[in-house]
Design a protein around this motif. Sequence first.
Motif, short mmCIF file in Angstrom:
data_model
loop_
_atom_site.label_atom_id
_atom_site.label_comp_id
_atom_site.label_asym_id
_atom_site.label_seq_id
_atom_site.Cartn_x
_atom_site.Cartn_y
_atom_site.Cartn_z
N ALA A 18 13.67 -36.21 -15.28
CA ALA A 18 12.25 -35.86 -15.36
C ALA A 18 11.43 -37.04 -14.86
O ALA A 18 10.38 -36.87 -14.23
CB ALA A 18 11.86 -35.52 -16.79
N PRO A 37 2.31 -32.27 -8.66
CA PRO A 37 2.48 -30.85 -8.96
C PRO A 37 3.18 -30.64 -10.29
O PRO A 37 3.76 -31.57 -10.85
CB PRO A 37 3.35 -30.36 -7.80
CG PRO A 37 4.05 -31.56 -7.29
CD PRO A 37 3.18 -32.74 -7.57
N SER A 38 3.15 -29.42 -10.75
CA SER A 38 3.78 -29.07 -12.01
C SER A 38 5.26 -29.47 -12.00
O SER A 38 5.96 -29.24 -11.01
CB SER A 38 3.64 -27.56 -12.21
OG SER A 38 4.21 -27.21 -13.43
N CYS A 40 6.54 -32.57 -12.05
CA CYS A 40 6.90 -33.82 -11.36
C CYS A 40 7.13 -34.97 -12.35
O CYS A 40 7.51 -36.06 -11.94
CB CYS A 40 5.85 -34.21 -10.33
SG CYS A 40 4.31 -34.75 -11.06
N GLY A 41 6.86 -34.73 -13.64
CA GLY A 41 7.18 -35.76 -14.64
C GLY A 41 5.99 -36.51 -15.22
O GLY A 41 6.17 -37.45 -15.98
N LYS A 42 4.76 -36.08 -14.89
CA LYS A 42 3.56 -36.79 -15.35
C LYS A 42 3.48 -36.87 -16.87
O LYS A 42 3.29 -37.93 -17.44
CB LYS A 42 2.28 -36.08 -14.87
CG LYS A 42 2.25 -35.71 -13.42
CD LYS A 42 0.98 -34.93 -13.08
CE LYS A 42 0.90 -33.53 -13.63
NZ LYS A 42 1.77 -32.54 -13.01
N THR A 43 3.63 -35.69 -17.50
CA THR A 43 3.47 -35.65 -18.96
C THR A 43 4.59 -36.40 -19.65
O THR A 43 4.35 -37.14 -20.61
CB THR A 43 3.44 -34.18 -19.44
OG1 THR A 43 2.28 -33.57 -18.88
CG2 THR A 43 3.37 -34.08 -20.95
N THR A 44 5.80 -36.27 -19.13
CA THR A 44 6.93 -37.00 -19.73
C THR A 44 6.66 -38.51 -19.67
O THR A 44 6.86 -39.22 -20.65
CB THR A 44 8.24 -36.64 -19.01
OG1 THR A 44 8.40 -35.22 -19.06
CG2 THR A 44 9.43 -37.30 -19.66
N GLU A 159 -4.21 -34.03 -19.37
CA GLU A 159 -4.95 -32.85 -18.87
C GLU A 159 -6.05 -32.44 -19.86
O GLU A 159 -6.11 -31.28 -20.26
CB GLU A 159 -4.00 -31.66 -18.67
CG GLU A 159 -2.87 -31.96 -17.73
CD GLU A 159 -2.94 -31.19 -16.42
OE1 GLU A 159 -4.00 -30.62 -16.12
OE2 GLU A 159 -1.94 -31.19 -15.69
P1 ATP Z 1 3.01 -29.95 -15.80
O1 ATP Z 1 1.88 -30.34 -14.90
O2 ATP Z 1 3.50 -28.56 -15.54
O3 ATP Z 1 2.77 -30.25 -17.23
P2 ATP Z 1 4.54 -32.39 -15.48
O4 ATP Z 1 4.40 -33.06 -14.17
O5 ATP Z 1 3.76 -32.96 -16.61
O6 ATP Z 1 4.28 -30.84 -15.33
P3 ATP Z 1 6.81 -32.72 -17.19
O7 ATP Z 1 6.26 -31.84 -18.27
O8 ATP Z 1 6.81 -34.16 -17.44
O9 ATP Z 1 6.09 -32.42 -15.81
O10 ATP Z 1 8.29 -32.22 -16.87
C1 ATP Z 1 9.11 -32.86 -15.92
C2 ATP Z 1 10.45 -32.15 -15.86
O11 ATP Z 1 11.17 -32.34 -17.08
C3 ATP Z 1 10.34 -30.65 -15.70
O12 ATP Z 1 11.37 -30.21 -14.84
C4 ATP Z 1 10.52 -30.11 -17.10
O13 ATP Z 1 11.07 -28.82 -17.07
C5 ATP Z 1 11.48 -31.12 -17.69
N1 ATP Z 1 11.29 -31.26 -19.15
C6 ATP Z 1 10.18 -31.72 -19.77
N2 ATP Z 1 10.34 -31.75 -21.11
C7 ATP Z 1 11.61 -31.30 -21.35
C8 ATP Z 1 12.40 -31.09 -22.53
N3 ATP Z 1 11.91 -31.39 -23.74
N4 ATP Z 1 13.65 -30.61 -22.38
C9 ATP Z 1 14.16 -30.34 -21.16
N5 ATP Z 1 13.48 -30.51 -20.00
C10 ATP Z 1 12.22 -30.99 -20.08
#
Ligand code: ATP
Length: 360
Positions: A18, A37-38, A40-44, A159
């Motif tokens: 992630a 984009p959705s 891409c790992g921002k929230t993680t 967000e």
């Molecule tokens: P968004 O804009 O849709 O919130 P994002 O850029 O914040 O997306 P993340 O939520 O960080 O993306 O997720 C990054 C990747 O890690 C994604 O492929 C997501 O499916 C995966 N992921 C996030 N949390 C978990 C989890 N708890 N268990 C398994 N996979 C996860």
Amino acid sequence: MTHLTLQAVTKRFNAAYAVDHVDLAVPDGKLVCFLGPSGCGKTTLLRIIAGLETATSGTVAFAGRDLTHVPANQRDFGMVFQSLALFPHMTVAQNIAYPLRLRRVAKHAQAARVAELLDLIQLPHMADRPVSRLSGGQRQRVAIARAIASSPKLLLLDEPLSALDAKLREAMQVEIRLLQQRLGITTIMVTHDQREAMTMADEIVVMEKGRIAQVGKPLDIYRNPVSEFVADFIGLGNILPVTLDGTDRIGLPGGQRIVVDSAPRATGATGASGDVRLLIRPEDVSMRAVMANPGPNVLAGKVAFIRDVGSSLEATIDCAGFTLTAATTPRETPDLRIGMPIFAELPPHACKLIAARTAH
Ligand code: ATP
């Protein structure tokens, strides 16, 4: 120095990355946006900084202190989530005072701080109103006031504006930015909206598939994206495949050859034609109905579509073999009609060669 430093931060969920070896330094007092984009790992990445998620490997340090294994409630960071997570049964004042109560701040000091924050968010007479009776924008401000009540050194926003309608959202972008600048609080905000990031950020971190694609000031990234992915994500752009022959001329899909100032950037572009794209922003393409001596960078085409929204005008131009979008104002180009022949000029300095998107 109190800035935040990430070193090789990686998060794997089972086999999937992630977040993939992210190195980043967030300067003091700045607002940094994680944009991408959705998925891409921002929230993680934000949750790892907050301590709500544990990195698989790598370190998070703040003010020189390693926080990698420090729990969220001991990091002393303020956070606003997409959902805001206000307590609906509490009043505005009770919501804002909540983190102070947790820290057992004396009652009179709590009241003074709440009054100060209510002034700051311009809701001075709303202390006793239940949050369930606030508008979306007012709730937003209360969530921010609660996040900064205990004067955190770092504010994390995930967000925070996504539930608001477009107009209120734009107003809140300005409001939050002004508040952040006034307080000088280091802030990281996650967004997938490039316009929001351009409006608010001192620096944008563009993320792609768990990695950092580019870090820079908004306009620098807009003007000099390192790759097709970044160019496409930030703003509108004409991105065209080209052929190179080692000179300062490049071949366009229709066979025309034009002059460019920039050399292929080092970032991944090896110089082979398939690795390189031409980027030219719509506002850099100028249109003329008549041209006496068309230079080498002038293409002849036909107006295929016009989007005139009053304040701006976009024209799609059919050139032989590809289309170009040109942006201008209705005042500058009053006589554009669909089907009319047009000359499009691509100034060499505005033609950027960038690395093509890699397929993986
Ligand atoms: P968004 O804009 O849709 O919130 P994002 O850029 O914040 O997306 P993340 O939520 O960080 O993306 O997720 C990054 C990747 O890690 C994604 O492929 C997501 O499916 C995966 N992921 C996030 N949390 C978990 C989890 N708890 N268990 C398994 N996979 C996860």
